[in-house]
Write an enzyme that holds these catalytic residues in place. Structure first.
Site, short mmCIF file in Angstrom:
data_model
loop_
_atom_site.label_atom_id
_atom_site.label_comp_id
_atom_site.label_asym_id
_atom_site.label_seq_id
_atom_site.Cartn_x
_atom_site.Cartn_y
_atom_site.Cartn_z
CB ILE A 120 -81.00 -5.15 -9.44
CG1 ILE A 120 -81.33 -3.66 -9.44
CG2 ILE A 120 -80.59 -5.62 -10.83
CD1 ILE A 120 -80.12 -2.78 -9.73
CG ASP A 121 -84.59 -10.36 -8.74
OD1 ASP A 121 -84.21 -10.12 -7.58
OD2 ASP A 121 -85.79 -10.45 -9.06
CB ALA A 122 -77.69 -9.84 -10.35
CB ALA A 133 -81.29 -6.53 -14.55
CD1 TRP A 134 -81.33 -12.10 -15.62
CD2 TRP A 134 -82.89 -13.52 -16.35
NE1 TRP A 134 -80.74 -12.89 -16.58
CE2 TRP A 134 -81.68 -13.77 -17.05
CE3 TRP A 134 -84.01 -14.30 -16.64
CZ2 TRP A 134 -81.58 -14.76 -18.02
CZ3 TRP A 134 -83.90 -15.29 -17.61
CH2 TRP A 134 -82.69 -15.52 -18.29
#
Length: 259
Positions: A120-122, A133-134
């Site tokens: 999860i890119d935060a 999330a992105w």
């Protein structure tokens, strides 16, 4: 390790990838340094709509003498199964885990939940202060909170969650401890944190704040000194033992209501 156009790169804030060497040579050095685990993310695959580069993965797995995790372009359980068949221990999914959450369970059925890692890119929303999330290398917002995505991944059968801080990526000024503590309290799954490590003290601060967690880094293992000369390194066994002791003396967190 981030792979971009076939080369090993490092980014800052998920932008401006800087070439730092050949991936296979880096794997050989990490073998000699006795790294604990290696994660390889192809940052082109999802952004370009491409499938995983199976030949590259096979070459990396053949050379790697430690547990290996691969992520990038994985959209189906069949792809995950093929990757594991090449000698990879864990398969990471990120964008697809949000766009098609059913992939998490399908992949877990094919390769076992212990081998499914959801990344999860935060990024912190400056207006609300909430972590969102992105996807697609930090280019596309999902409108969903990191906690929501993490809990869903746990429910659907993921074996591990990796939280990658976009804001702290490549900064080497320390992990986002607020984000780390928030996620650690929300799920029971093993969690690994990535983004911001610039010293062993930063790693110790993370495990002291969160207890037993995975501690990941990129730039810290690649850059040396104020001018960021490229020098692949890894902590000695004694220094890693210090982190283990710090984790053992960390706080007893209440995780999903269970202490």
């Amino acid at each position: 390790m981030l792979i971009h156009k076939g080369g090993l790169v490092k980014t800052a804030g998920f932008k401006q990838p800087k070439y730092v060497g050949d991936p296979i040579n880096a794997v050989k050095i990490f073998n000699e340094k006795e790294a604990d685990e290696l994660s390889v993310f192809d940052i082109d695959a999802t952004a370009n709509g491409a499938e995983p580069d199976f030949r590259m993965i096979a070459n990396l797995a053949m050379e790697c003498r430690m547990p290996l995790c691969y992520g990038g372009g994985v959209k189906t359980a069949e792809q995950a199964k093929r990757i594991v068949g090449l000698g990879v221990e864990k398969v990471a999914i990120s964008s697809a885990a949000i766009a098609s959450p059913e992939l998490i369970g399908a992949a877990a059925q094919e390769i076992g939940g212990q081998s499914v890692v959801v990344v999860i890119d935060a990024k912190k929303d400056s207006r609300t202060g909430q972590y969102q999330a992105w996807t697609h290398n930090g280019a596309q917002p999902t409108g969903r909170s990191v906690i929501d995505v993490a809990r869903q991944a746990e429910t659907l059968g993921a074996g591990e969650i990796v939280i990658n801080s976009i804001d702290n990526d490549g900064m080497m000024k320390g992990y986002d401890l607020s984000l780390a503590v928030e996620v650690r309290k929300a799920v029971r799954l093993p969690v690994t944190f990535l983004g911001g490590a610039g010293s062993l003290a930063h790693m110790e601060a993370l495990v002291t704040s969160c207890g037993v967690v995975g501690v990941a880094a990129g730039s810290f293992f690649v850059f040396k000194g104020p001018y960021k000369a490229v020098l692949i390194s890894y902590p000695s066994a004694d220094r890693k033992d210090q982190l283990v002791r710090a984790a053992a003396s960390g706080p007893a967190l209440s995780v999903a209501g269970i202490t």
